[in-house]
Design an enzyme around this catalytic site. Structure first.
Site, mmCIF file in Angstrom:
data_model
loop_
_atom_site.group_PDB
_atom_site.id
_atom_site.type_symbol
_atom_site.label_atom_id
_atom_site.label_comp_id
_atom_site.label_asym_id
_atom_site.label_seq_id
_atom_site.Cartn_x
_atom_site.Cartn_y
_atom_site.Cartn_z
ATOM 1 N N ARG A 1 -1.678 97.110 -0.037
ATOM 2 C CA ARG A 1 -2.249 97.902 1.031
ATOM 3 C C ARG A 1 -3.509 97.153 1.260
ATOM 4 O O ARG A 1 -4.648 97.844 1.325
ATOM 5 C CB ARG A 1 -2.413 99.332 0.705
ATOM 6 N N SER B 1 2.402 96.042 10.275
ATOM 7 C CA SER B 1 1.781 96.049 8.986
ATOM 8 C C SER B 1 1.806 97.497 8.811
ATOM 9 O O SER B 1 1.247 98.300 9.757
ATOM 10 C CB SER B 1 0.440 95.507 8.851
ATOM 11 N N ASN C 1 8.651 92.680 8.241
ATOM 12 C CA ASN C 1 7.462 92.973 7.398
ATOM 13 C C ASN C 1 7.770 94.010 6.266
ATOM 14 O O ASN C 1 8.931 94.132 5.933
ATOM 15 C CB ASN C 1 6.576 93.658 8.498
ATOM 16 N N GLY D 1 12.585 89.357 0.613
ATOM 17 C CA GLY D 1 13.553 89.077 -0.382
ATOM 18 C C GLY D 1 14.145 87.739 -0.754
ATOM 19 O O GLY D 1 15.123 87.617 -1.557
#
Length: 360
Positions: A111, A177, A245, A296
């Site tokens: 974050r 984001s 994202n 990933g």
């Protein structure tokens, strides 16, 4: 040398995640990173935006937030790197702690809040660096300041494009984001159209860099479909989609206690959703707007699968944090072996092979 690399990686993993990230950047900035690697096998090359990329592997935004070490990152073996996100004015981001390793899950939660030194610092660095296309390409991830009202967000993106566009090989609109309040609302159709128009109008008229959009994994199919349609509109064209994202979702498979932290999840648990969104956009945009897959990515088999599915290139970041820069030459060597085992002579033949086979 490998033992030294392993010791340094072990040191980083023993540290607070953000301090480890900062140490790795400082190490590269002092010239202690990889030296210029040997040239890639020509078979790994791909064509994208009229340019020849040495290989299809890219470093995603979020690592080199301030365009401090793009060339050191290219020397790891990437075909391209994306720096940023960069905002017009410097901003500190969210309070610490704000970065969490979920080691058992092969994941990270952040974050950070787009902490960076601002556009002018990035401009100073990017404008001074030599641009050797044979060594790779550098894109810039653009984001609005946290305190810029949503109705004025297009001003931020236009300013960034005007200042940084001449020194970037491609630009990426970051509207996805999860760590800037309200930012994801800008992916809605009318907001997105306005931002694309303003950004394109602000870009240099000669040799405009390709303009991409990075999308959220948490959008509905209807919202993703709106983005695909806008990307094809003559008055609002996009040159690429970067999918995806980080996510605010928390899969049931997560085991680490830090899974309860707020922020964007990246790494292995994002793989399934990244593939879903890749297939979604390829089905609508293949052959018209390139799609770059991220989320990933941790093996050569995964890279090959995404390219065959129709991705024009593939980005990674979280796996690099766990395995270090030696992962990149390893992936490229394995990618060559896999490609040839399946009868492909060049990586360009791999891109979209599954889709072309299905059409045939």
């Amino acid at each position: 040398m490998k033992s030294v690399d392993s010791m340094f990686l072990g040191l980083l993993h023993a540290m607070d995640p953000e301090k480890a990230h900062d140490l790795s950047i400082r190490t590269l900035a002092r010239g202690m990173g990889p030296t210029l690697p040997p040239p890639d096998d020509p078979a790994l090359g791909i064509e994208l935006w009229g340019k020849r990329f040495n290989n299809p592997l890219g470093l995603a935004a979020g690592y080199d937030k301030n365009a401090l070490v793009p060339d050191a990152c290219l020397r790891m073996g990437f075909g391209f790197v994306e720096v940023g996100g960069i905002t017009p004015r410097p901003q500190p981001g969210n309070p610490r702690p704000r970065l969490f390793r979920l080691q058992e899950d092969g994941a990270v939660i952040n974050r950070m809040g787009l902490n960076n030194d601002g556009m002018l610092v990035a401009y100073g660095r990017l404008s001074r660096r030599p641009r050797w296309e044979d060594r790779g390409f550098v894109g810039v991830n653009l984001a609005k300041n946290a305190d810029t009202p949503l109705e004025h967000a297009a001003d931020d993106y236009a300013t960034l494009a005007a200042v940084l566009g001449p020194h970037a090989d491609f630009l990426v609109l970051n509207l996805s984001s999860p760590n800037t309040e309200g930012l994801r609302q800008l992916q809605a159709a009318e907001s997105l159209r306005a931002i694309i128009r303003r950004t394109r109008a602000a870009m240099p008229t000669r040799a405009q860099p390709p303009l991409c959009l990075k999308v959220s994994p948490d959008l509905t199919d209807a919202e993703l479909d709106d983005i695909a349609r806008i990307a094809l509109e003559p008055e609002n064209p996009l040159d690429g989609i970067i999918a995806i994202n980080t996510t605010t979702a928390r899969p049931d498979s997560l085991t680490h206690p830090a899974k309860q932290e707020t922020g964007g999840l990246s790494g292995a648990p994002l793989k399934g959703r990244a593939l879903e969104v890749l297939h979604f956009f390829v089905a609508r945009l293949y052959g018209r707007v390139p799609v770059i897959s991220v989320g990933g990515v941790d093996s050569a088999a995964d890279v090959l699968m995404r390219l065959k599915a129709g991705a024009s290139a593939v980005q990674m970041y979280t796996a690099l944090a766990y395995f270090g820069p030696r992962l990149i030459p390893k992936l490229k060597a394995e990618l060559l072996d896999l490609m040839r085992a399946e009868g492909f002579e060049t990586m360009q033949q791999v891109v979209g092979a599954d889709r072309q086979a299905a059409a045939a």
